[in-house]
Design a protein around this motif. Sequence first.
Motif, PDB file in Angstrom:
ATOM      1  N   SER A 100      59.511  73.773  22.532  1.00  0.00           N
ATOM      2  CA  SER A 100      58.680  74.587  21.770  1.00  0.00           C
ATOM      3  C   SER A 100      59.453  75.464  20.802  1.00  0.00           C
ATOM      4  O   SER A 100      60.444  76.020  20.910  1.00  0.00           O
ATOM      5  CB  SER A 100      57.739  75.617  22.503  1.00  0.00           C
ATOM      6  N   TYR A 101      58.761  75.686  19.572  1.00  0.00           N
ATOM      7  CA  TYR A 101      59.411  76.649  18.550  1.00  0.00           C
ATOM      8  C   TYR A 101      58.228  77.106  17.682  1.00  0.00           C
ATOM      9  O   TYR A 101      57.106  76.681  17.503  1.00  0.00           O
ATOM     10  CB  TYR A 101      60.585  75.721  17.684  1.00  0.00           C
ATOM     11  N   THR A 102      58.611  78.051  16.853  1.00  0.00           N
ATOM     12  CA  THR A 102      57.800  78.808  15.797  1.00  0.00           C
ATOM     13  C   THR A 102      58.697  78.544  14.449  1.00  0.00           C
ATOM     14  O   THR A 102      59.760  78.347  14.461  1.00  0.00           O
ATOM     15  CB  THR A 102      57.595  80.284  15.949  1.00  0.00           C
ATOM     16  N   PHE A 103      57.732  78.350  13.352  1.00  0.00           N
ATOM     17  CA  PHE A 103      58.449  77.876  12.257  1.00  0.00           C
ATOM     18  C   PHE A 103      57.750  78.699  11.004  1.00  0.00           C
ATOM     19  O   PHE A 103      56.568  79.173  11.330  1.00  0.00           O
ATOM     20  CB  PHE A 103      58.216  76.213  11.894  1.00  0.00           C
ATOM     21  N   ASP A 117      51.396  72.691 -13.749  1.00  0.00           N
ATOM     22  CA  ASP A 117      52.879  73.086 -13.935  1.00  0.00           C
ATOM     23  C   ASP A 117      53.618  73.341 -12.643  1.00  0.00           C
ATOM     24  O   ASP A 117      54.947  72.766 -12.680  1.00  0.00           O
ATOM     25  CB  ASP A 117      52.818  74.442 -14.767  1.00  0.00           C
ATOM     26  N   SER A 118      52.930  73.909 -11.690  1.00  0.00           N
ATOM     27  CA  SER A 118      53.655  73.978 -10.236  1.00  0.00           C
ATOM     28  C   SER A 118      52.836  74.217  -9.315  1.00  0.00           C
ATOM     29  O   SER A 118      51.669  74.761  -9.548  1.00  0.00           O
ATOM     30  CB  SER A 118      54.828  75.124 -10.588  1.00  0.00           C
ATOM     31  N   LYS A 119      53.265  74.210  -7.952  1.00  0.00           N
ATOM     32  CA  LYS A 119      52.578  74.317  -6.871  1.00  0.00           C
ATOM     33  C   LYS A 119      53.474  74.888  -5.940  1.00  0.00           C
ATOM     34  O   LYS A 119      54.387  74.360  -5.404  1.00  0.00           O
ATOM     35  CB  LYS A 119      51.852  73.066  -6.523  1.00  0.00           C
ATOM     36  N   SER A 120      53.175  75.976  -5.249  1.00  0.00           N
ATOM     37  CA  SER A 120      53.737  76.687  -4.273  1.00  0.00           C
ATOM     38  C   SER A 120      53.075  76.808  -2.926  1.00  0.00           C
ATOM     39  O   SER A 120      52.020  77.163  -3.050  1.00  0.00           O
ATOM     40  CB  SER A 120      54.351  78.207  -4.542  1.00  0.00           C
ATOM     41  N   THR A 121      53.725  76.664  -1.941  1.00  0.00           N
ATOM     42  CA  THR A 121      52.999  76.718  -0.543  1.00  0.00           C
ATOM     43  C   THR A 121      53.935  77.649   0.541  1.00  0.00           C
ATOM     44  O   THR A 121      55.094  77.104   0.504  1.00  0.00           O
ATOM     45  CB  THR A 121      52.639  75.572   0.282  1.00  0.00           C
ATOM     46  N   VAL A 122      53.298  78.420   1.208  1.00  0.00           N
ATOM     47  CA  VAL A 122      54.029  79.197   2.246  1.00  0.00           C
ATOM     48  C   VAL A 122      53.190  79.077   3.576  1.00  0.00           C
ATOM     49  O   VAL A 122      52.012  78.976   3.535  1.00  0.00           O
ATOM     50  CB  VAL A 122      54.546  80.473   1.897  1.00  0.00           C
ATOM     51  N   SER A 123      53.879  78.765   4.872  1.00  0.00           N
ATOM     52  CA  SER A 123      53.245  78.578   5.944  1.00  0.00           C
ATOM     53  C   SER A 123      54.038  79.220   7.137  1.00  0.00           C
ATOM     54  O   SER A 123      55.278  78.941   6.965  1.00  0.00           O
ATOM     55  CB  SER A 123      52.808  77.394   6.111  1.00  0.00           C
ATOM     56  N   ALA A 124      53.292  79.153   8.101  1.00  0.00           N
ATOM     57  CA  ALA A 124      54.116  79.596   9.333  1.00  0.00           C
ATOM     58  C   ALA A 124      53.106  79.302  10.734  1.00  0.00           C
ATOM     59  O   ALA A 124      51.901  79.002  10.426  1.00  0.00           O
ATOM     60  CB  ALA A 124      54.330  81.210   9.456  1.00  0.00           C
ATOM     61  N   GLY A 125      53.801  78.939  11.757  1.00  0.00           N
ATOM     62  CA  GLY A 125      52.978  78.371  12.972  1.00  0.00           C
ATOM     63  C   GLY A 125      54.035  78.155  13.873  1.00  0.00           C
ATOM     64  O   GLY A 125      54.842  78.534  14.356  1.00  0.00           O
TER      65      GLY A 125
END
Length: 246
Positions: A100-103, A117-125
């Motif tokens: 198990s881990y968190t990211f 022009d661009s696409k940015s994504t941030v996520s966690a879980g």
Amino acid sequence: MKKLLIASAILMAAPFAAQAGANFVEGDKIFGGDAELGATMTTGNTETTSVKARLDMKHELGNWENQYLLEALYKEDTGEVTGKRYYGLIQADYKFDEKSYTFVNGNHEIDPFTGFDSKSTVSAGYGHKFIDTGKTLFNIEVGPGFQYKRLDNESAAVAGYDTEDSWVAHGVVNYEQQITDSSKFKQMFVADYGDSLEGRSETSITANIIGALAMKFAVIVRYNSEPLDDKKSTDTETNMTLLYAF
């Protein structure tokens, strides 16, 4: 853009909050990765250029495992650019145990042929390795994220707005299988579901040639359930590249 910065700050704090009550596992620092390159060039009656490059690096330190990924694709046909994509990703995993881990991750993509022009994504879980035998790996990651897109001038003029942003549900399914001592199969699905469903599938087979040098064959499919008016929902990419592991 302000929403993206706020979301980034919140999501980036998640693994550090998890680490606050835990101690690092002492161990050796491990750093490695692989570099890919494939190119096609023709001259004469037909003049084309196609280049695919990728650099994937991983760094392990105690409970932390970090990934740094850079990709570039460029295509030109008789002096006209017919394809161009640049992609970068940084992901940090904090391991609770062997399974198990968190990211937390952030990625940025430039692909003018999608109308953005661009696409940015941030996520966690949270991530979990259901199988990890050394020869077989199967893991899943799920969590919330935030996505920010900037339309190009032409698309913005048609749509009447120049940016899009939304919270998304982020998921990754990854499967790797060592076929023989010198070959490996990988299948990965990545999906972000918010105002639309965006997915990416990468299927690849890698076979060693000699030493750290290998040949890689990959098929990549990108899907957007709600593309801009004059764009297609599905893009495919087939590559044959040389891979060097270090």
